[in-house]
Design a protein around this motif. Sequence first.
Motif, PDB file in Angstrom:
ATOM      1  N   UNK A   1       0.830  -1.206   0.000  1.00 36.73           N
ATOM      2  CA  UNK A   1       0.000   0.000   0.000  1.00 36.73           C
ATOM      3  C   UNK A   1       0.865   1.257   0.000  1.00 36.73           C
ATOM      4  N   UNK A   2       1.983   1.195   0.718  1.00 34.35           N
ATOM      5  CA  UNK A   2       2.896   2.347   0.723  1.00 34.35           C
ATOM      6  C   UNK A   2       3.494   2.522  -0.677  1.00 34.35           C
ATOM      7  N   UNK A   3       3.880   1.408  -1.301  1.00 29.83           N
ATOM      8  CA  UNK A   3       4.411   1.488  -2.664  1.00 29.83           C
ATOM      9  C   UNK A   3       3.384   2.102  -3.601  1.00 29.83           C
ATOM     10  N   UNK A   4       2.120   1.675  -3.448  1.00 32.38           N
ATOM     11  CA  UNK A   4       1.069   2.238  -4.297  1.00 32.38           C
ATOM     12  C   UNK A   4       0.912   3.732  -4.070  1.00 32.38           C
TER      13      UNK A   4
ATOM     14  N   UNK B   1      -0.466  11.193   3.313  1.00 32.69           N
ATOM     15  CA  UNK B   1      -1.300  11.184   4.506  1.00 32.69           C
ATOM     16  C   UNK B   1      -1.350   9.748   5.012  1.00 32.69           C
ATOM     17  N   UNK B   2      -0.829   9.522   6.207  1.00 39.04           N
ATOM     18  CA  UNK B   2      -0.797   8.168   6.761  1.00 39.04           C
ATOM     19  C   UNK B   2      -1.731   8.123   7.968  1.00 39.04           C
ATOM     20  N   UNK B   3      -2.845   7.415   7.831  1.00 35.73           N
ATOM     21  CA  UNK B   3      -3.854   7.374   8.891  1.00 35.73           C
ATOM     22  C   UNK B   3      -3.687   6.107   9.722  1.00 35.73           C
ATOM     23  N   UNK B   4      -3.032   6.227  10.840  1.00 30.96           N
ATOM     24  CA  UNK B   4      -2.754   5.094  11.732  1.00 30.96           C
ATOM     25  C   UNK B   4      -2.243   3.875  10.960  1.00 30.96           C
ATOM     26  N   UNK B   5      -1.202   4.037  10.158  1.00 35.53           N
ATOM     27  CA  UNK B   5      -0.819   2.947   9.260  1.00 35.53           C
ATOM     28  C   UNK B   5      -0.241   1.732   9.990  1.00 35.53           C
ATOM     29  N   UNK B   6       0.070   1.870  11.264  1.00 34.75           N
ATOM     30  CA  UNK B   6       0.719   0.733  11.937  1.00 34.75           C
ATOM     31  C   UNK B   6      -0.119   0.179  13.082  1.00 34.75           C
ATOM     32  N   UNK B   7      -1.312   0.735  13.298  1.00 32.59           N
ATOM     33  CA  UNK B   7      -2.113   0.330  14.450  1.00 32.59           C
ATOM     34  C   UNK B   7      -2.512  -1.138  14.371  1.00 32.59           C
ATOM     35  N   UNK B   8      -2.761  -1.635  13.140  1.00 36.78           N
ATOM     36  CA  UNK B   8      -3.230  -3.007  13.003  1.00 36.78           C
ATOM     37  C   UNK B   8      -2.076  -4.000  12.950  1.00 36.78           C
ATOM     38  N   UNK B   9      -0.846  -3.523  13.086  1.00 35.86           N
ATOM     39  CA  UNK B   9       0.306  -4.413  12.897  1.00 35.86           C
ATOM     40  C   UNK B   9       0.962  -4.788  14.224  1.00 35.86           C
ATOM     41  N   UNK B  10       1.720  -5.864  14.195  1.00 35.78           N
ATOM     42  CA  UNK B  10       2.488  -6.268  15.371  1.00 35.78           C
ATOM     43  C   UNK B  10       3.622  -5.280  15.641  1.00 35.78           C
ATOM     44  N   UNK B  11       4.093  -5.238  16.880  1.00 31.03           N
ATOM     45  CA  UNK B  11       5.075  -4.211  17.252  1.00 31.03           C
ATOM     46  C   UNK B  11       6.359  -4.264  16.436  1.00 31.03           C
ATOM     47  N   UNK B  12       6.882  -5.468  16.193  1.00 27.32           N
ATOM     48  CA  UNK B  12       8.144  -5.508  15.444  1.00 27.32           C
ATOM     49  C   UNK B  12       7.919  -5.037  14.011  1.00 27.32           C
ATOM     50  N   UNK B  13       6.735  -5.362  13.464  1.00 24.04           N
ATOM     51  CA  UNK B  13       6.421  -4.930  12.104  1.00 24.04           C
ATOM     52  C   UNK B  13       6.172  -3.425  12.100  1.00 24.04           C
ATOM     53  N   UNK B  14       5.504  -2.935  13.145  1.00 29.12           N
ATOM     54  CA  UNK B  14       5.254  -1.497  13.260  1.00 29.12           C
ATOM     55  C   UNK B  14       6.561  -0.724  13.216  1.00 29.12           C
ATOM     56  N   UNK B  15       7.554  -1.208  13.951  1.00 37.74           N
ATOM     57  CA  UNK B  15       8.845  -0.524  13.989  1.00 37.74           C
ATOM     58  C   UNK B  15       9.450  -0.484  12.586  1.00 37.74           C
ATOM     59  N   UNK B  16       9.336  -1.588  11.858  1.00 32.36           N
ATOM     60  CA  UNK B  16       9.891  -1.632  10.508  1.00 32.36           C
ATOM     61  C   UNK B  16       9.197  -0.633   9.583  1.00 32.36           C
ATOM     62  N   UNK B  17       7.849  -0.597   9.673  1.00 31.17           N
ATOM     63  CA  UNK B  17       7.092   0.299   8.778  1.00 31.17           C
ATOM     64  C   UNK B  17       7.401   1.762   9.107  1.00 31.17           C
TER      65      UNK B  17
END
Lengths: 352, 317, 319
Positions: free
Chosen positions: C161-164, C174-190
């Motif tokens: 989605x970021x690539x798109x 505009x990033x609307x809570x893009x990491x809320x649904x993700x796991x913490x380690x993945x959130x850190x990466x994003x």
Amino acid sequence: MNGTTGTFSRLRSAFASSPLAKTALVVLGGLYLAAVLAGWLAPYGMDDESRGHSWAPPSSWHWVDGRPSIHPVSYTFDENARRVYVEDSSRAVPVRLFVNGRLFGLDSLEAAATSEGGASARLYLLGADARGRDLLSRLLYGSRVSLSIGIVGVSISTLIALVVGGLAGFFGGWVDRLLMRLCEVFMLIPAFYLLMLLRATLPLDWDSRVVYLSIVLILSFIGWAGLARVIRGLVQSLRSADYIVAARALGVPPLVILRRHALPQTFGFLAIQATLSIPGYVVAESGLSLLGLGIQDPQTSWGNLLQEAMSIAEIRLHPWSLIPGLFLFAAVLSYNLAGDALRDALDPRSDR
Amino acid sequence: MSLLSVRGLSVSFPVRGGLWGRVRQRVHAVQDVSFDLQAGETLSLVGESGCGKSTTGRAILRLLEPDAGSILLDGAEVRTMEGEALRSFRRQVQIVFQDPSAALNPRRTAFQAVAEGLIVHGLVSRASVRDRVREIFDLVGLSDEHLDRFPHAFSGGQRQRIGIARALALEPRVLVLDEPVSALDVSVQAQVLNLLEDIQARTGMAYLFIAHDMGVVRHVAHRLAVMYLGRIVEEGPAEEVCASPRHPYTRMLVASVPSLGERSTAGTVVRGELPSPLTPPSGCAFHPRCPHAQDRCRRERPQGEVVSGRFQACWYL
Amino acid sequence: MTAPLLEVRDLSVSFGAVQVVDGLSYVIERGQSLGLVGESGCGKSVSSLALLGLLPPRGCRVEGSIRLEGRELVGLPAPQWMPIRGGRIAMVFQDPMTALNPLLTVERHLREVLAIHQGLEGELARKEATRWLDRVGIPDPAARLSTYPHELSGGMRQRVLIAMALAGKPDLLVADEPTTALDVTIQAQILDLLSDLRRELGMSMLFITHDLGVVERVADRVAVLYAGRKVEEGEVSEVLRAPLHPYTDGLVGSVPGFRPRSGRLRSIPGQVPSPAAWPGGCRFHPRCPHSQEDCTRIVPTESSGSRKVACHHALEAQR
């Protein structure tokens, strides 16, 4: 905001905002009221025949001495040896309110007097059938069968479906597999042939009430399986809901959880489903009776009455025999409209 | 003797298919998990989604049937309990859920939700149920006017208080808290965490606090068990584990925390994703993401050992 | 002086009689990242949908001004939105599970954006799509082109989605809570990925979140929203270190943070009010420990300067 707002007010606003749904409710209310009051509203009894009025057309109204009256009719034969009814305009029989313990009709003494030429007076607002019975009266009596069969049938099939689907969905495992295979077996049976078969094996001389009951049972027997599968799916998805898990952790007995926490969540869906499937029963009864598998003369139902309108030739000669079809149409359409409004009100997915 | 003692707990789920729903495969959600919980203590199970922390909690509550292992409450085996013993167990171990709106039956009032357990267990006479529920409401910071409202009339934080009240009604000795604040607004999270702290101080209840947020965990937990793909990889006193994580996964988890102010483990690379539990990696399950992985990690699973009061399951520490 | 990239002035959004955003103003300069922080119902998501003209036209009223390099966006007719959405302003949503069409491959998703905004077709588009997948850190990008969304993990989907979003070469993401649904380690990466890409591409970002820790990682400036209004704005480090508004202060105190346990959390009493029942005066006054009589009556005005606060009794004065 207090917590008691909910289903009822949503229902009211759904029906209030849709004129179609409101009309449907009024039509249904009127039909059911008429069915309940059939014995009082109908000018004649269910099987009150008059051989001299076979296929008499709807009576024409005349104003005599300032009150609505009809003329007695007598018949002659045309070149095809069919009866042609002629009015005897020399005599008028007034239509009175509250006679013979009914809402309206002809005074039996006044109507009984025959004039010369054998003309006698009978009130046929919607015409007569082959045996000179008043179609309106038979229609009203018939609506008792046609309109109740759906409600009774849906109640029975919903109850079976609730128990079977609830148990299968809640307990899962072999209970679920067994019950669901059973459902599938029932769904595989070709319904129509089963009906023909069952009706054929039932004795024809049964009391009409028994026939009525057996039709309801047969119809709901076929109808429950599909519904049970849907309920099973709903209950199954509820089984993992946190509040059900919480109830299990509290030590609430399983059947109590099923009854108190799981099944009530399906009621909204069931109300919609029931309303939308009642017309199916009404139509099915008509179909069965039409084919001679259901209610038999002298008993009456809408489908049974429509039997008279089976061929184009008959319809051309006495088009009023199609009128029961209009009632059937109105009832089915109203049920569908009401069901749609109910869905809008109860289905959470239709929110906004 | 520990209040609650879990030994070698394993739980798997069947993957079914076919006409008769035959079991095609099993997903091993929890494998060989052991820990002890003392009265008045908070033990936190931490990990990412699918690590088996919630499954462990449910298994302890006997909401799931484990494959192996034992669960001892006061030294009594929970797995074989029946009848009166099971009823009494239900009273002593309770649960609070993550999503407060899903945890309450939308058709039943707050009072009915909290009273249900009291009535089922006959803890108070019918006549005094309402008074007792009032007391519990008071304890969790709800007032009398809330009693007869339906869940939709409450905010998320208030619903979570009702959920806590429902569990507290039975006066349990162990409370399993399954991500109790992660669905709440930040300002409300703190209220609920403080409430839980107060209740523990007052009642001496033991908490099994299941969470993914290291910040919350560091704040509430006395001891900490980090889970990865169904197994505990590190366990020890919470502050020690957070301040000086040993296992590479714990270090990665700590590095991922978007923290206010300090960033303690700068330099730790967070990489890779959780593998599917259907096809777990060989050897140490963490090796595909581990910066220190070597041949042995791919072949053999570290059994874990206790080093200076902390359990760790890694070949190279 | 040239106009800033994005200037929002007195933006108000109402649904029927309920106002959900009330007089919101902020500026995003080129290359800058602004964090929009608040709890549920504070209006942060609604105000960002307004930036892309994505609010439903019926039943929703947008007032005020949104200027993109001086060009007014409020009231823009639908056809003129097309080149702006995705081309000038792109968006990444919270839930990567539902934001991709399950019936289309990753390649089709990316090529759609490339065709619309870059006019790329055929082999060229395929190459560009591969390049973008590589850029957002998807391993073996050429092979991933033909996968369907369900074959990807949540983190991978968010990368797609970021690539798109970036493939249209937008000026503002505009990033609307893009990491809320993700796991913490993945959130850190994003989060790291977004920060890196922003620096590389010189892009501006509006980052919407409820998590103060996340804001610190990705934003230069932060605006704190409460009940549809902005209560505080400034450099991230300043605002989080020394909040001026009691709400920000309470919010910072509510987060356990990743530090040794230090007594009770300073919670904010009461509940987040719903837009239908916002209190008068300063909307925070019923929950505010410093509230006085004037707070209940008078709406506080915002202080000027780069560090803004809307409070009658801002905390600095008391320190």
